[in-house]
Motif scaffolding. Sequence first.
Motif, short mmCIF file in Angstrom:
data_model
loop_
_atom_site.label_atom_id
_atom_site.label_comp_id
_atom_site.label_asym_id
_atom_site.label_seq_id
_atom_site.Cartn_x
_atom_site.Cartn_y
_atom_site.Cartn_z
N TYR A 39 0.83 -1.20 0.00
CA TYR A 39 0.00 0.00 0.00
C TYR A 39 0.86 1.26 0.00
O TYR A 39 2.02 1.24 0.43
CB TYR A 39 -0.89 0.04 1.25
N LYS A 40 0.25 2.34 -0.49
CA LYS A 40 0.87 3.66 -0.38
C LYS A 40 -0.11 4.54 0.38
O LYS A 40 -1.24 4.76 -0.06
CB LYS A 40 1.14 4.25 -1.76
N GLY A 41 0.32 4.98 1.55
CA GLY A 41 -0.55 5.79 2.38
C GLY A 41 -0.12 7.25 2.38
O GLY A 41 1.06 7.57 2.42
N TYR A 42 -1.11 8.14 2.35
CA TYR A 42 -0.85 9.58 2.39
C TYR A 42 -1.26 10.09 3.76
O TYR A 42 -2.39 9.87 4.21
CB TYR A 42 -1.65 10.28 1.29
N TYR A 43 -0.34 10.76 4.42
CA TYR A 43 -0.61 11.19 5.80
C TYR A 43 -0.30 12.68 6.01
O TYR A 43 0.45 13.29 5.25
CB TYR A 43 0.21 10.35 6.78
N ASP A 44 -0.88 13.23 7.05
CA ASP A 44 -0.67 14.62 7.43
C ASP A 44 0.61 14.68 8.27
O ASP A 44 0.64 14.20 9.40
CB ASP A 44 -1.86 15.12 8.23
N SER A 45 1.65 15.27 7.73
CA SER A 45 2.94 15.30 8.42
C SER A 45 2.94 16.20 9.64
O SER A 45 3.89 16.21 10.42
CB SER A 45 4.04 15.76 7.45
N LYS A 46 1.86 16.99 9.80
CA LYS A 46 1.73 17.79 11.02
C LYS A 46 1.17 16.96 12.17
O LYS A 46 1.32 17.32 13.34
CB LYS A 46 0.83 19.01 10.77
N LYS A 47 0.55 15.83 11.82
CA LYS A 47 0.00 14.94 12.85
C LYS A 47 0.98 13.84 13.23
O LYS A 47 1.11 13.49 14.41
CB LYS A 47 -1.31 14.31 12.37
N TYR A 48 1.67 13.27 12.22
CA TYR A 48 2.61 12.17 12.46
C TYR A 48 3.89 12.40 11.69
O TYR A 48 3.86 12.95 10.59
CB TYR A 48 2.02 10.82 12.03
#
Length: 235
Positions: A39-48
């Motif tokens: 999988y390729k996950g997109y995340y909020d770098s301000k959260k994690y």
Amino acid sequence: MKIMWVKRFSIGTFILIYAINAALAQTKSWTFDDELCTYKGYYDSKKYTEKQLVDTYSLFRTSHYVPDNETVEELHARFDSTIHHVENLEIVQTSYFQHLKKDVLRYLQETAALKKVQKRAKEEPESLIAAVREGTQARKYAEALYKGGDDLLEAYEHVIKEQMKNNSTPDYLWHNYETTMKHADRLDRAFDYVLVYGWWNSANHLVHHINYDGTQIEKFQKLFIKVETLDCDEP
């Protein structure tokens, strides 16, 4: 009027573009897999941070298995190293994964305590009793191992008969038992057998195990804004 509208439009466009760029800048991606898919996950770098995601993934995707085919000192060192590693994982600050980390540490600590006792069983058989709760099957095996003699041989026979209930070749087990009982060192052989297949197996059931039922990867995927499936193997 047209000039003012153009200026307002330009400022508005600039703000919109800036907002889009800012959103894109804080959205990052990380690739991971489970038993079947990548999988390729997109995340909020301000959260994690990426390290938090990597460490959280490692927390539930690593077996944390510690082999016990070493000396007592080496076993101590290996367990201490594994526990120290888990303690220092920088996982995401969600209640589920924080609780999971505590569960993993508890599992490792309880297993380490039992394995250390098992390693020194012949020198300190009384420690087998203290290591497990009263009223459990593990405690009964521990007492038989400590007393030795007929108590140990009765426990040995009991283990064999219990194994025969779910074994595809029960006659083979019983044949081995009868062969062992004819040996002069049958007490030593019975001790080794009851220690592993009686005491350890029963004591291990008392350990705080974790049920890896797919919940962990589901909770992990929910940390991402979006998850894309890149590739899957045939089930």
